[in-house]
Design an enzyme around this catalytic site. Structure first.
Site, mmCIF file in Angstrom:
data_model
loop_
_atom_site.group_PDB
_atom_site.id
_atom_site.type_symbol
_atom_site.label_atom_id
_atom_site.label_comp_id
_atom_site.label_asym_id
_atom_site.label_seq_id
_atom_site.Cartn_x
_atom_site.Cartn_y
_atom_site.Cartn_z
ATOM 1 N N HIS A 31 0.681 -1.359 -0.163
ATOM 2 C CA HIS A 31 0.101 0.104 0.095
ATOM 3 C C HIS A 31 0.814 1.237 -0.156
ATOM 4 C CE1 HIS A 31 0.168 1.366 4.284
ATOM 5 N NE2 HIS A 31 0.572 -0.189 4.500
ATOM 6 N N ASP A 59 -0.451 4.382 0.732
ATOM 7 C CA ASP A 59 -0.999 5.588 1.492
ATOM 8 C C ASP A 59 -0.420 5.491 2.844
ATOM 9 O OD1 ASP A 59 -2.314 3.021 1.856
ATOM 10 O OD2 ASP A 59 -3.995 3.960 3.268
ATOM 11 N N ASP A 89 6.238 1.741 6.452
ATOM 12 C CA ASP A 89 4.700 1.345 6.420
ATOM 13 C C ASP A 89 4.163 2.106 5.257
ATOM 14 O OD1 ASP A 89 2.367 0.281 6.819
ATOM 15 O OD2 ASP A 89 1.994 1.482 8.472
ATOM 16 N N GLU A 142 -5.318 1.588 2.203
ATOM 17 C CA GLU A 142 -4.991 0.645 3.505
ATOM 18 C C GLU A 142 -5.350 0.791 4.741
ATOM 19 O OE1 GLU A 142 -3.119 -2.378 6.314
ATOM 20 O OE2 GLU A 142 -2.372 -0.007 5.811
ATOM 21 N N GLU A 143 -4.570 2.386 4.953
ATOM 22 C CA GLU A 143 -4.653 2.911 6.388
ATOM 23 C C GLU A 143 -6.079 3.338 6.644
ATOM 24 O OE1 GLU A 143 -2.337 2.424 8.171
ATOM 25 O OE2 GLU A 143 -0.382 2.418 7.143
ATOM 26 N N HIS A 198 -26.620 17.951 35.742
ATOM 27 C CA HIS A 198 -25.674 18.540 36.582
ATOM 28 C C HIS A 198 -25.592 17.532 37.975
ATOM 29 C CE1 HIS A 198 -23.878 21.257 39.489
ATOM 30 N NE2 HIS A 198 -23.869 22.292 38.687
ATOM 31 N N ARG A 249 -9.172 -10.004 20.073
ATOM 32 C CA ARG A 249 -8.387 -10.401 18.985
ATOM 33 C C ARG A 249 -8.769 -11.829 18.904
ATOM 34 N NH1 ARG A 249 -6.436 -6.831 15.562
ATOM 35 N NH2 ARG A 249 -6.188 -4.853 16.542
ATOM 36 N N SER A 305 -4.118 -7.959 12.929
ATOM 37 C CA SER A 305 -4.744 -8.434 11.887
ATOM 38 C C SER A 305 -4.665 -7.662 10.643
ATOM 39 C CB SER A 305 -6.504 -8.080 11.917
ATOM 40 O OG SER A 305 -6.799 -8.728 13.426
#
Length: 533
Positions: A118, A120, A151, A185-186, A249, A369, A443
């Site tokens: 990727h 981006d 990355d 991707e990000e 409040h 996970r 992941s």
């Protein structure tokens, strides 16, 4: 004859490349890569200078498109075939960057490797805590600091320098190479999963791919290479509690009503045990396979230092301790078993100072996970049933809602697959010793997507170190890692070419039965029929 030209490291004069010859790699390839590292660094600097931040398309969509065009021109300069595939998820209201397809075909009968990467990057600003401008690649002490350096621009573009080195040395590529580059991707890979399904159909771009390689993760340590064969999945949840139509409040109304934040904290506290990390949801561990003696033994040789890990986690001087005391238990907790983390509370007062408010609605965010055999849809039911059962115990009249926002299954491959064996041989050629075989706690959904759509082997080949600080301040890519990555990529292609038998993608037989899969030689990944490989 290849007619592409490149710039030498010591001159701006273009030099013609040699006539292609058929050969395996020798020292000349590794020496060439070493000699051209200044050129690779300068090109990475050009790529890093393009702020292709996918989380802010309103500002940076033109930059992502520019990054795609920059890469496309480099592929074409090497006589590669390119296509800018319109993003299938794009609309008039939401334009998205295209997906870049590149192709270097040597012989359709030869094996085909497809590389995913990727282009981006994550957002970055100097005032976030960077020591240097994140979009100006800065070399310090053999480290290249810049957003996207590790990355994933450095690793992804390294394949182009690999192809270029072959051409300039007159070495014919031993296999066909395809490139699959995305720009989202990000920020969720919008459109990528639909594109993969479409591109995997008969006659399409991915249909003749035999092996996939992804370099978008990192070594376990700082010096020893590894191959990654497993990733955990994900189930991300929101737990919302409503107690009023508006914020109230606490001085005026505190003590007179059922406060939602109190309920939320009580519910979150039923999910995971403090001090052990044990998940408290009934049934969560039912589908987790037992650890075999052989599997446990495989952890003994992994190069991993507990004290360094304490430093890497930044708990030194705070708690100075981890949930597990020995290497095997810690690595299994990180990779092999499910975990549950609580991330934050939306609707709570989080600004500096004091505000005496009772939130009308608060939303707790947590995720699990997952590991192989755990299905997100089953996990969703177990978690919802658990929270509703615990909420009933509170005797609260408030309204509660549980949502799973995202689910992704775990991924597990086989280290004895020829794809992994080829990568391991390549690493040993470059580094002088075999790699560790590791799993990861995170992941990478694209991995399962490619494997599910094509039924071919996907292999994760990390080339960055554990301290590269991807997504964080002062992201870096070591010069030595950049150079050695290009060496490993080249060696890997030649190792793939040594694999005997027909193209795996050419086999479209009926899949093996469960019993047939147990026969020695019946690969669980890539080769799922009776064809002899």
């Amino acid at each position: 004859i290849f007619e592409t030209k490149i710039m030498s490291t010591n001159s701006t004069t273009d030099q013609p490349i040699k006539k292609a010859r058929t050969s395996s790699l020798d020292d000349s390839y590794f020496e060439y890569v070493e000699a051209n590292k200044s050129l690779y660094i300068s090109r990475l600097a050009e790529a890093v200078a393009i702020p292709s931040v996918s989380s802010n398309l309103e500002v940076h969509l033109p930059d992502i498109n520019r990054m795609m065009d920059w890469t496309k021109s480099h592929i074409e300069r090497l006589n590669g075939k390119t296509t800018l595939l319109p993003n299938p998820a794009a609309t008039e209201e939401l334009p998205l960057p295209p997906i870049l397809l590149g192709e270097f075909t040597v012989d359709p009968k030869k094996k085909t490797v497809c590389v995913y990467g990727h282009l981006d990057v994550q957002p970055a600003h100097k005032d976030d805590g960077w020591d240097t401008d994140p979009f100006v690649l800065t070399e310090k002490d053999g480290k290249l600091f810049g957003r996207g350096s590790t990355d994933d621009k450095g690793p992804a573009l390294g394949w182009l320098w690999t192809i270029e080195a072959h051409q300039n040395l007159g070495i014919e590529l031993p296999v066909n190479v395809k490139l699959l580059y995305e720009g989202m991707e990000e920020y969720g890979s919008d459109g990528m999963f639909e594109a993969i399904k479409s591109l995997s159909k008969p006659g399409e771009f991915l249909n003749d791919v035999d092996f996939f390689c992804i370099s978008d993760n990192y070594w376990l340590g700082k010096s020893k290479p590894c191959l990654t064969y497993g990733l955990r999945g994900l189930a991300y949840f929101e737990l919302a509690v409503d107690c009023s139509q508006q914020d109230l409040h606490s001085g005026v109304l505190g003590g007179t009503l059922h406060e939602g934040m109190t309920d939320l904290i009580a519910l979150l506290n039923t999910l995971v045990e403090s001090g052990t990390g044990k998940i408290l949801v009934d049934g969560i561990m039912d589908d987790v396979t037992k650890v075999t003696p052989e599997e446990e033994k495989s952890y003994e040789t992994i190069d991993f230092d507990m004290e360094s890990y304490i430093d890497d986690c930044k708990v030194r001087g705070v708690s100075d301790t981890l949930l597990h005391k020995d290497k095997t238990a810690l690595l299994m907790a990180r990779w092999r078993f499910p975990s549950l983390s609580i991330h934050g509370i939306q609707g709570a007062f989080a600004d500096p100072g004091a505000k005496t408010v009772i939130p009308a609605k608060c939303i707790g965010k947590f995720s699990m996970r997952l590991v192989p055999n755990q299905r997100p849809e089953k996990i969703e039911k177990l978690v919802k049933d658990h929270l509703m059962k615990e909420f009933e115990k509170l005797n609260s009249p408030n309204k509660v809602e549980v949502k799973m926002l995202h689910g992704a299954k775990a991924w597990l491959s086989a280290t004895d697959h020829p794809n992994y064996q080829a990568a391991a041989n390549a690493i040993e050629q470059v580094y002088g010793s075999p790699p560790d075989y590791t799993r990861e706690g995170g992941s990478i959904p694209i991995t399962s997507a490619l494997e599910d759509a094509t039924q071919m082997s996907v292999m994760l080949l990390p080339v960055g170190a554990c301290d590269d600080m991807a997504h964080s301040q002062n992201e870096k890519f070591n010069v030595s890692n950049l150079v050695n990555a290009t060496k490993v990529f080249g060696a890997y292609l030649h190792e793939i070419a040594k694999i005997k038998g027909p193209k795996p993608s050419a086999c479209r037989c009926e899949p093996l039965t469960e019993e047939e899969l147990m026969v020695p030689g019946a690969f669980m990944r890539g080769f799922k029929c009776k064809c002899e490989m």
